[in-house]
Scaffold this active site. Structure first.
Site, PDB file in Angstrom:
ATOM      1  N   MET A  96     -84.491  39.259   1.205  1.00  0.00           N
ATOM      2  CA  MET A  96     -85.895  39.453   1.578  1.00  0.00           C
ATOM      3  C   MET A  96     -86.530  40.462   0.614  1.00  0.00           C
ATOM      4  O   MET A  96     -87.535  41.100   0.947  1.00  0.00           O
ATOM      5  CB  MET A  96     -86.000  39.931   3.029  1.00  0.00           C
ATOM      6  CG  MET A  96     -85.419  38.901   4.000  1.00  0.00           C
ATOM      7  SD  MET A  96     -86.106  38.973   5.667  1.00  0.00           S
ATOM      8  CE  MET A  96     -85.649  40.600   6.171  1.00  0.00           C
ATOM      9  N   GLY A  97     -85.941  40.623  -0.569  1.00  0.00           N
ATOM     10  CA  GLY A  97     -86.505  41.529  -1.565  1.00  0.00           C
ATOM     11  C   GLY A  97     -86.205  42.982  -1.256  1.00  0.00           C
ATOM     12  O   GLY A  97     -85.282  43.286  -0.492  1.00  0.00           O
ATOM     13  N   GLY A 119     -76.766  47.132  -3.166  1.00  0.00           N
ATOM     14  CA  GLY A 119     -76.017  46.159  -2.357  1.00  0.00           C
ATOM     15  C   GLY A 119     -76.351  44.737  -2.808  1.00  0.00           C
ATOM     16  O   GLY A 119     -75.465  43.896  -2.979  1.00  0.00           O
ATOM     17  N   HIS A 120     -77.644  44.464  -3.017  1.00  0.00           N
ATOM     18  CA  HIS A 120     -78.043  43.139  -3.500  1.00  0.00           C
ATOM     19  C   HIS A 120     -77.459  42.876  -4.887  1.00  0.00           C
ATOM     20  O   HIS A 120     -77.045  41.758  -5.197  1.00  0.00           O
ATOM     21  CB  HIS A 120     -79.572  43.030  -3.575  1.00  0.00           C
ATOM     22  CG  HIS A 120     -80.256  43.102  -2.242  1.00  0.00           C
ATOM     23  ND1 HIS A 120     -81.045  44.169  -1.871  1.00  0.00           N
ATOM     24  CD2 HIS A 120     -80.267  42.247  -1.193  1.00  0.00           C
ATOM     25  CE1 HIS A 120     -81.526  43.956  -0.659  1.00  0.00           C
ATOM     26  NE2 HIS A 120     -81.060  42.801  -0.220  1.00  0.00           N
ATOM     27  N   GLN A 150     -87.950  35.410  11.695  1.00  0.00           N
ATOM     28  CA  GLN A 150     -86.821  36.180  12.238  1.00  0.00           C
ATOM     29  C   GLN A 150     -87.260  37.547  12.755  1.00  0.00           C
ATOM     30  O   GLN A 150     -86.428  38.368  13.124  1.00  0.00           O
ATOM     31  CB  GLN A 150     -85.691  36.286  11.212  1.00  0.00           C
ATOM     32  CG  GLN A 150     -86.009  37.080   9.954  1.00  0.00           C
ATOM     33  CD  GLN A 150     -84.918  36.946   8.893  1.00  0.00           C
ATOM     34  OE1 GLN A 150     -84.764  35.893   8.282  1.00  0.00           O
ATOM     35  NE2 GLN A 150     -84.152  38.010   8.666  1.00  0.00           N
ATOM     36  N   GLY A 191     -74.137  39.670   2.318  1.00  0.00           N
ATOM     37  CA  GLY A 191     -73.466  40.947   2.545  1.00  0.00           C
ATOM     38  C   GLY A 191     -72.816  40.971   3.926  1.00  0.00           C
ATOM     39  O   GLY A 191     -73.326  40.353   4.870  1.00  0.00           O
ATOM     40  N   VAL A 232     -71.875  47.667   0.558  1.00  0.00           N
ATOM     41  CA  VAL A 232     -71.978  48.764  -0.421  1.00  0.00           C
ATOM     42  C   VAL A 232     -72.571  49.970   0.308  1.00  0.00           C
ATOM     43  O   VAL A 232     -73.525  49.835   1.078  1.00  0.00           O
ATOM     44  CB  VAL A 232     -72.872  48.348  -1.612  1.00  0.00           C
ATOM     45  CG1 VAL A 232     -73.000  49.486  -2.615  1.00  0.00           C
ATOM     46  CG2 VAL A 232     -72.305  47.104  -2.292  1.00  0.00           C
ATOM     47  N   SER A 276     -82.388  47.849   2.955  1.00  0.00           N
ATOM     48  CA  SER A 276     -83.794  48.000   2.533  1.00  0.00           C
ATOM     49  C   SER A 276     -84.543  48.875   3.539  1.00  0.00           C
ATOM     50  O   SER A 276     -85.550  49.495   3.211  1.00  0.00           O
ATOM     51  CB  SER A 276     -84.473  46.638   2.432  1.00  0.00           C
ATOM     52  OG  SER A 276     -83.751  45.816   1.552  1.00  0.00           O
TER      53      SER A 276
HETATM   54  O1  PAF Z   1     -80.173  39.223   5.322  1.00  0.00           O
HETATM   55  C1  PAF Z   1     -81.319  38.929   4.922  1.00  0.00           C
HETATM   56  O2  PAF Z   1     -81.875  39.498   3.981  1.00  0.00           O
HETATM   57  C2  PAF Z   1     -82.067  37.790   5.639  1.00  0.00           C
HETATM   58  O3  PAF Z   1     -81.757  37.754   6.992  1.00  0.00           O
HETATM   59  C3  PAF Z   1     -81.841  36.419   4.971  1.00  0.00           C
HETATM   60  C4  PAF Z   1     -80.387  35.998   5.036  1.00  0.00           C
HETATM   61  C5  PAF Z   1     -82.319  36.445   3.526  1.00  0.00           C
HETATM   62  C6  PAF Z   1     -82.649  35.351   5.724  1.00  0.00           C
HETATM   63  O4  PAF Z   1     -84.005  35.633   5.729  1.00  0.00           O
END
Ligand code: PAF
Length: 283
Positions: free
Chosen positions: A34-35, A40-41, A65, A152, A181, A191
């Site tokens: 989600m940016g 970690g990303h 969500q 993750g 991480v 985030s």
């Molecule tokens: O973990 C996240 O960042 C979000 O829940 C995902 C998996 C990108 C779905 O929107």
């Protein structure tokens, strides 16, 4: 200078950019995000690069969500900075659809995951969450058709739900969960950590410390429920309001009474100030 990743904004563009990779027989890894990218990303991206020739990172803050009272509006959005980071990381492509592209007028389908999605953990406090996650991840998987997708382990229940969904729907990809991480003091990267005040940030590592202590004691044979009760008290002492601290079967997330009954995962969620943090650890 490294080349910027190509940014696709429509499904048609995404598919036209992916088709030469497929024509050349190049494997594709997807890192759904989600940016507001952090280290970690980047670990997920590195793993993706290890496993596939081409890497697509999706950036989409998924409205379905979040409940109306949650932080969809204030969730950190840093697209330009994310692109810089992904350029540096040599990512091939970014899939960044607008909400109207992901959910066009008339969109009427929602996946309702069961099993681990109804374990009484995150689902108890965020009942809308896994339906939204499963639906958007199923869409991301069909849009990108990756050979592998990297998530993750910090969102452990999410990882179990997505893994089960891919299996149940016969989606031809492998779902990989990568170790969380952490900051030097143990706080899991997220985030949402930017929401923490200095004081809250000072208290935040108590969550991981408690998980580590509980895991060590359970491993040493102490009764699970007693250890968890003491862990819960310890978390409350660190200024958190606890949602749950539970020991579950690591695969099904069903309650588990003894280390003999299978691999155990400890899962915790708690609020400090206005920020809700989650974490988990294997025993
Ligand atoms: O973990 C996240 O960042 C979000 O829940 C995902 C998996 C990108 C779905 O929107």
């Amino acid at each position: 200078m490294a080349q910027r990743p190509t940014v696709a904004r429509t499904v048609a563009k995404l598919r036209s950019l992916l088709s030469p990779y497929r024509a050349r027989g190049q494997s594709i890894a997807l890192v759904p995000t989600m940016g507001a990218l952090h280290r970690g990303h980047l670990a997920l991206v590195k793993e993706a690069q290890r496993r596939a020739r081409r890497v697509v990172v999706s950036i989409f803050v998924n409205p379905t969500q979040f409940a109306p009272h949650e932080d969809f509006g204030s969730y950190p959005r840093r697209f330009a900075a994310d692109i810089e980071v992904l350029t540096e990381a040599k990512v091939d492509m970014v899939w960044a659809p607008a909400a109207e592209v992901m959910y066009p007028d008339g969109f009427a389908t929602r996946i309702a995951p069961q099993g681990a999605a109804l374990a009484g953990l995150e689902d108890k406090f965020r009942p809308h969450f896994f339906g939204g996650v499963a639906t958007v991840v199923a869409k991301l998987f069909t849009q990108v058709s990756p050979d592998v997708a990297i998530f993750g382990q910090k969102d452990y229940q999410q990882l179990r739900v997505v893994t089960q969904m891919a299996k149940d729907l016969d989606l031809p990809l492998k779902v990989i969960g990568l170790k969380t991480v952490r900051e030097k003091d143990g706080l899991a990267l997220s985030s949402r950590n930017v929401y923490l005040s200095e004081l809250e940030r000072g208290h935040a590592p108590a969550l991981y410390r408690t998980l580590e202590e509980c895991a060590a004691r359970i491993k040493a044979g102490e009764p699970i429920e007693m250890v968890l009760e003491e862990g819960r008290a310890q978390i409350a002492l660190a200024e958190f309001t606890l949602d749950y601290l539970e020991a579950r079967h690591a695969l099904t997330l069903a309650p588990i009474a003894s280390v003999k009954d299978g691999p155990i995962r400890l899962l915790v969620a708690a609020k400090i100030g206005k920020t809700r943090l989650i974490d988990n650890l294997g025993v």
